[in-house]
Design a protein around this motif. Structure first.
Motif, mmCIF file in Angstrom:
data_model
loop_
_atom_site.group_PDB
_atom_site.id
_atom_site.type_symbol
_atom_site.label_atom_id
_atom_site.label_comp_id
_atom_site.label_asym_id
_atom_site.label_seq_id
_atom_site.Cartn_x
_atom_site.Cartn_y
_atom_site.Cartn_z
ATOM 1 N N VAL A 86 1.126 -1.006 -0.026
ATOM 2 C CA VAL A 86 0.260 -0.122 -0.279
ATOM 3 C C VAL A 86 1.018 1.277 0.309
ATOM 4 O O VAL A 86 1.026 1.972 -0.667
ATOM 5 C CB VAL A 86 -0.712 0.081 1.070
ATOM 6 N N GLY A 90 0.921 3.146 -3.225
ATOM 7 C CA GLY A 90 -0.990 4.114 -3.469
ATOM 8 C C GLY A 90 -2.498 3.611 -3.190
ATOM 9 O O GLY A 90 -2.469 2.611 -2.390
ATOM 10 N N THR A 91 -3.183 4.086 -3.590
ATOM 11 C CA THR A 91 -4.261 3.891 -3.155
ATOM 12 C C THR A 91 -4.704 2.251 -4.178
ATOM 13 O O THR A 91 -5.243 2.262 -5.309
ATOM 14 C CB THR A 91 -6.063 4.704 -3.465
ATOM 15 N N VAL A 121 -3.110 2.962 6.816
ATOM 16 C CA VAL A 121 -3.912 3.511 5.934
ATOM 17 C C VAL A 121 -5.286 3.496 6.316
ATOM 18 O O VAL A 121 -5.621 4.021 7.217
ATOM 19 C CB VAL A 121 -4.175 1.843 5.069
ATOM 20 N N GLN A 126 -15.920 3.799 -2.010
ATOM 21 C CA GLN A 126 -15.548 3.954 -3.524
ATOM 22 C C GLN A 126 -16.849 3.515 -4.174
ATOM 23 O O GLN A 126 -16.698 2.278 -3.984
ATOM 24 C CB GLN A 126 -14.144 3.508 -4.128
ATOM 25 N N ALA A 136 -11.467 1.177 -0.572
ATOM 26 C CA ALA A 136 -10.174 1.809 -1.456
ATOM 27 C C ALA A 136 -9.429 1.908 0.019
ATOM 28 O O ALA A 136 -9.558 2.866 0.774
ATOM 29 C CB ALA A 136 -10.356 2.678 -2.088
ATOM 30 N N TYR A 137 -8.190 1.155 0.168
ATOM 31 C CA TYR A 137 -6.871 1.824 0.962
ATOM 32 C C TYR A 137 -5.828 2.615 0.154
ATOM 33 O O TYR A 137 -4.868 2.680 -0.860
ATOM 34 C CB TYR A 137 -6.566 0.589 1.571
ATOM 35 N N SER A 138 -5.238 3.360 0.916
ATOM 36 C CA SER A 138 -4.431 4.473 0.852
ATOM 37 C C SER A 138 -3.561 4.513 1.704
ATOM 38 O O SER A 138 -4.391 4.787 3.489
ATOM 39 C CB SER A 138 -4.707 5.798 -0.216
#
Length: 192
Positions: A86, A90-91, A121, A126, A136-138
């Motif tokens: 991650v 990124g996302t 994170v 989304q 979604a994980y960013s």
């Protein structure tokens, strides 16, 4: 101990011997605590040989990042892989991460939820163009991650210190009980 970018150091009270971690200006017993280093009490003016043997005065090896994350934050090697993916990617969704790290979808989802609870994170819902939604994980900003890890580590260190103090009390109580005729709870091993 290596030099760090921040001012976090180890301090000791000259009066009671209490230890503290901080960036200076730490007081105990009504006076400022003296900075010490990992090889001894250089900052306090005390001779490390007074209360430590030569083996204990050797520099403490630096912990590896994966060891810290595993012990302090309860991260498994798989969770560390997900975390790093991650951070680098990124996302990403669970499905996208599953393709990249070669772990089962449920494992990836569980690790991402733990990483989100640690503040490493961000998890957000989304909406998909075709309908439905997905998480979604960013990555959180690096400074926020460092600060969060620092906070959790210091909390862990305080708890670990309490456990060590508890162990010391238990040992003294065990020795006292042994002297009073009860079964020995602690054994002292001496080299021949």
């Amino acid at each position: 101990m290596s030099h760090r970018d921040d001012d976090t150091r180890l301090f000791e009270c000259d009066d009671c011997g209490a230890l503290s971690v901080g960036s200076g200006g730490i007081s105990c017993c009504g006076s400022a605590m003296a900075q010490i280093d990992s090889a001894g009490d250089a900052g306090s003016g005390r001779d490390p040989a007074d209360d430590r043997d030569s083996a204990a005065a050797e520099p403490i090896p630096e912990p590896a990042l994966d060891d810290l994350l595993r012990v302090v934050f309860g991260m498994s090697p798989a969770e560390l892989d997900v975390c790093l993916c991650v951070m680098e990617g990124g996302t990403l969704t669970v499905a996208e991460l599953t393709d990249r790290v070669d772990y089962d979808r449920s494992v990836v989802a569980r690790h991402l939820n733990h990483l989100a609870s640690l503040g490493v994170v961000k998890k957000r819902r989304q909406i998909l163009d075709r309908g439905g939604d997905v998480y979604a994980y960013s990555p959180e900003p690096p400074e926020a991650v460092r600060r969060r890890f620092h906070e959790v580590f210091l909390s862990w260190a305080a708890t670990a210190t309490d456990k060590i103090d508890e162990l010391s009390r238990e040992k003294v109580e065990g020795i006292a009980d042994a002297d009073a005729g009860s079964a020995t709870q602690w054994t002292v091993f001496r080299e021949p």
